[in-house]
Design a protein around this motif. Structure first.
Motif, PDB file in Angstrom:
ATOM      1  N   ARG A 193       0.845  -1.343  -0.046  1.00 50.80           N
ATOM      2  CA  ARG A 193      -0.098  -0.047  -0.017  1.00 50.80           C
ATOM      3  C   ARG A 193       0.732   1.041  -0.110  1.00 50.80           C
ATOM      4  O   ARG A 193       0.364   2.305  -0.238  1.00 50.80           O
ATOM      5  CB  ARG A 193      -0.892   0.122   1.164  1.00 50.80           C
ATOM      6  N   LEU A 212       0.959  -4.567 -12.355  1.00 48.33           N
ATOM      7  CA  LEU A 212      -0.299  -5.474 -12.425  1.00 48.33           C
ATOM      8  C   LEU A 212       0.009  -7.041 -12.057  1.00 48.33           C
ATOM      9  O   LEU A 212      -0.870  -7.722 -11.478  1.00 48.33           O
ATOM     10  CB  LEU A 212      -1.039  -5.203 -13.681  1.00 48.33           C
ATOM     11  N   LEU A 215       0.927  -7.241  -7.727  1.00 43.83           N
ATOM     12  CA  LEU A 215       0.251  -6.117  -6.912  1.00 43.83           C
ATOM     13  C   LEU A 215       0.293  -6.352  -5.179  1.00 43.83           C
ATOM     14  O   LEU A 215       0.016  -5.766  -4.568  1.00 43.83           O
ATOM     15  CB  LEU A 215      -1.275  -6.123  -6.962  1.00 43.83           C
ATOM     16  N   ALA A 219       0.964  -1.771  -4.873  1.00 44.36           N
ATOM     17  CA  ALA A 219      -0.665  -1.541  -4.966  1.00 44.36           C
ATOM     18  C   ALA A 219      -1.059  -0.342  -5.784  1.00 44.36           C
ATOM     19  O   ALA A 219      -2.208  -0.275  -6.140  1.00 44.36           O
ATOM     20  CB  ALA A 219      -1.103  -1.446  -3.331  1.00 44.36           C
ATOM     21  N   SER A 220      -0.090   0.569  -6.292  1.00 47.81           N
ATOM     22  CA  SER A 220      -0.514   1.548  -6.974  1.00 47.81           C
ATOM     23  C   SER A 220       0.370   1.649  -8.299  1.00 47.81           C
ATOM     24  O   SER A 220       1.712   1.439  -8.181  1.00 47.81           O
ATOM     25  CB  SER A 220      -0.294   3.037  -6.418  1.00 47.81           C
ATOM     26  N   VAL A 221      -0.365   1.942  -9.569  1.00 49.24           N
ATOM     27  CA  VAL A 221       0.486   1.710 -10.719  1.00 49.24           C
ATOM     28  C   VAL A 221      -0.001   2.710 -11.652  1.00 49.24           C
ATOM     29  O   VAL A 221      -1.108   3.240 -11.805  1.00 49.24           O
ATOM     30  CB  VAL A 221       0.347   0.261 -11.225  1.00 49.24           C
ATOM     31  N   VAL A 243      -7.303  -8.328  -9.061  1.00 53.88           N
ATOM     32  CA  VAL A 243      -6.818  -6.875  -9.224  1.00 53.88           C
ATOM     33  C   VAL A 243      -7.799  -5.911  -8.319  1.00 53.88           C
ATOM     34  O   VAL A 243      -7.305  -5.034  -7.751  1.00 53.88           O
ATOM     35  CB  VAL A 243      -7.131  -6.634 -10.642  1.00 53.88           C
ATOM     36  N   LYS A 244      -8.962  -6.044  -8.311  1.00 53.43           N
ATOM     37  CA  LYS A 244      -9.740  -5.296  -7.766  1.00 53.43           C
ATOM     38  C   LYS A 244      -9.592  -5.210  -6.242  1.00 53.43           C
ATOM     39  O   LYS A 244      -9.660  -4.206  -5.512  1.00 53.43           O
ATOM     40  CB  LYS A 244     -11.407  -5.856  -7.796  1.00 53.43           C
ATOM     41  N   GLN A 246      -6.601  -5.903  -4.669  1.00 59.01           N
ATOM     42  CA  GLN A 246      -5.409  -5.516  -4.136  1.00 59.01           C
ATOM     43  C   GLN A 246      -5.005  -4.183  -4.492  1.00 59.01           C
ATOM     44  O   GLN A 246      -4.222  -3.461  -4.233  1.00 59.01           O
ATOM     45  CB  GLN A 246      -4.337  -6.646  -4.876  1.00 59.01           C
ATOM     46  N   LEU A 247      -5.664  -3.583  -5.445  1.00 58.21           N
ATOM     47  CA  LEU A 247      -5.564  -2.463  -6.162  1.00 58.21           C
ATOM     48  C   LEU A 247      -5.791  -1.111  -5.466  1.00 58.21           C
ATOM     49  O   LEU A 247      -6.968  -0.949  -4.854  1.00 58.21           O
ATOM     50  CB  LEU A 247      -6.019  -2.169  -7.812  1.00 58.21           C
ATOM     51  N   LEU A 250      -4.777   2.773 -10.024  1.00 61.99           N
ATOM     52  CA  LEU A 250      -4.243   2.606 -11.295  1.00 61.99           C
ATOM     53  C   LEU A 250      -4.635   3.638 -12.094  1.00 61.99           C
ATOM     54  O   LEU A 250      -5.716   4.098 -12.340  1.00 61.99           O
ATOM     55  CB  LEU A 250      -5.056   1.214 -11.870  1.00 61.99           C
ATOM     56  N   HIS A 278     -10.164   2.716 -12.196  1.00 63.20           N
ATOM     57  CA  HIS A 278      -8.905   3.311 -12.699  1.00 63.20           C
ATOM     58  C   HIS A 278      -9.086   4.770 -13.271  1.00 63.20           C
ATOM     59  O   HIS A 278     -10.347   4.988 -13.414  1.00 63.20           O
ATOM     60  CB  HIS A 278      -8.382   2.501 -13.793  1.00 63.20           C
TER      61      HIS A 278
END
Length: 305
Positions: A193, A212, A215, A219-221, A243-244, A246-247, A250, A278
């Motif tokens: 995070r 991706l 993650l 957690a940020s890309v 993805v939802k 952990q993200l 984005l 995103h």
């Protein structure tokens, strides 16, 4: 450092060539130019998500507390060499507190100095942190070309498979060697995070590919004007539900005069179809530093919140 126009020309031609190199066709500068110059087709949602930054946002301003950039060295088991990164330490940096970390990746013609020199990342971040719009953070700007000789190649060597392969090899270098070395030296918040990965052009493709896929580490890309090295959406998003979960953030961006916008458009459409939250920002630039500086301005304000 490359002069801006020369760097842009090298970057543009090379990115297009990487796409062409995936086929059996011979790679030539003419083919690369044609690939990059393909028509831009915009959809109704290919628009700005944010207004343009204020004038001078990427210029040093007297009286603003400045961070500092230092050289950082680490040993890579991928290249078998001692590698270098530029590290930004925010204004008021203290070893007595812990900081989130943003890893910023450069384009195929650049190196660890591209973000601080060509894009002027320090000036952007200093102002935002001084104004309380971005959190104080450590920013690591590595050399994303994981080769024993990782210098920016001369123009005649940019169009080689070996140079492009160095960017793919950086995934292991980043995860197994650079991140642990940074966390051993600096007072970081060592969890996903509080780690972010972003890049421009070839580095944008790297950020999407590596971020991706990991993650649990980042957690940020963010992908700015991502190049054709970006993996197909089906490979980037094999498990949308994961993805939802952990993200944290984005962020995708590209200029509406950039012939490579179809790369980012494809990722955006796949994310939209999968219902993955995103940000998608389309500005009025081509494949150049104005777009990258503006999107660092927007992206950094939304990190680690």
């Amino acid at each position: 450092m490359h002069k801006p126009r020369a760097l842009a020309a090298i970057t543009l031609l090379t990115l297009a060539t990487i796409a062409a190199a995936q086929s059996v066709e011979a790679v030539t500068p003419d083919l690369a130019r044609a690939n990059f110059a393909r028509p831009v087709t915009l959809a109704p949602d290919d628009v700005r998500a944010f207004p343009a930054p204020p004038a001078g946002f990427a210029d040093p301003r007297p009286g603003v507390a400045a961070g500092r950039i230092e050289e950082f060295g680490y040993t890579s088991g991928v290249t078998g060499t001692q590698r270098k990164a530029s590290v930004y330490l925010p204004p008021g940096y203290s070893s007595e507190r812990r900081y989130p970390v943003l890893y910023l990746l450069h384009g195929i013609g650049g190196n660890q100095d591209e973000w601080r020199g060509y894009v002027r990342a320090q000036a952007v971040l200093d102002k935002l942190i001084a104004e309380g719009k971005a959190l104080p953070m450590i920013v690591v700007m590595p050399n994303g070309r994981a080769l024993p000789d990782d210098r920016s190649p001369p123009p005649e060597r940019v169009f080689t498979a070996d140079n492009a392969a160095g960017f793919a090899k950086f995934e292991r270098d980043l995860l197994e060697f650079l991140v642990p070395a940074v966390e051993a030296k600096y007072p970081t918040l060592a969890d996903a995070r509080h780690r972010a990965l972003a890049g421009l052009s070839m580095g944008g493709g790297q950020a999407l590919n590596f971020g991706l896929a990991h993650l649990d580490v980042f957690a940020s890309v963010g992908g700015f004007s991502s190049a054709p090295n970006t993996r197909p959406a089906a490979e980037l998003l094999p498990d949308p539900a994961a993805v939802k979960r952990q993200l944290a953030l984005l962020y995708l961006s590209c200029g509406n005069k950039d012939g490579l916008i179809n790369v980012s458009q494809a990722v955006h459409r796949a994310l939209k179809d999968a219902g993955i939250p995103h940000l998608w920002n389309v500005d009025e630039y081509g494949h150049d530093r104005d777009s990258w500086a503006e999107n660092l301005f927007h992206f950094s304000q939304r990190l680690f919140r």
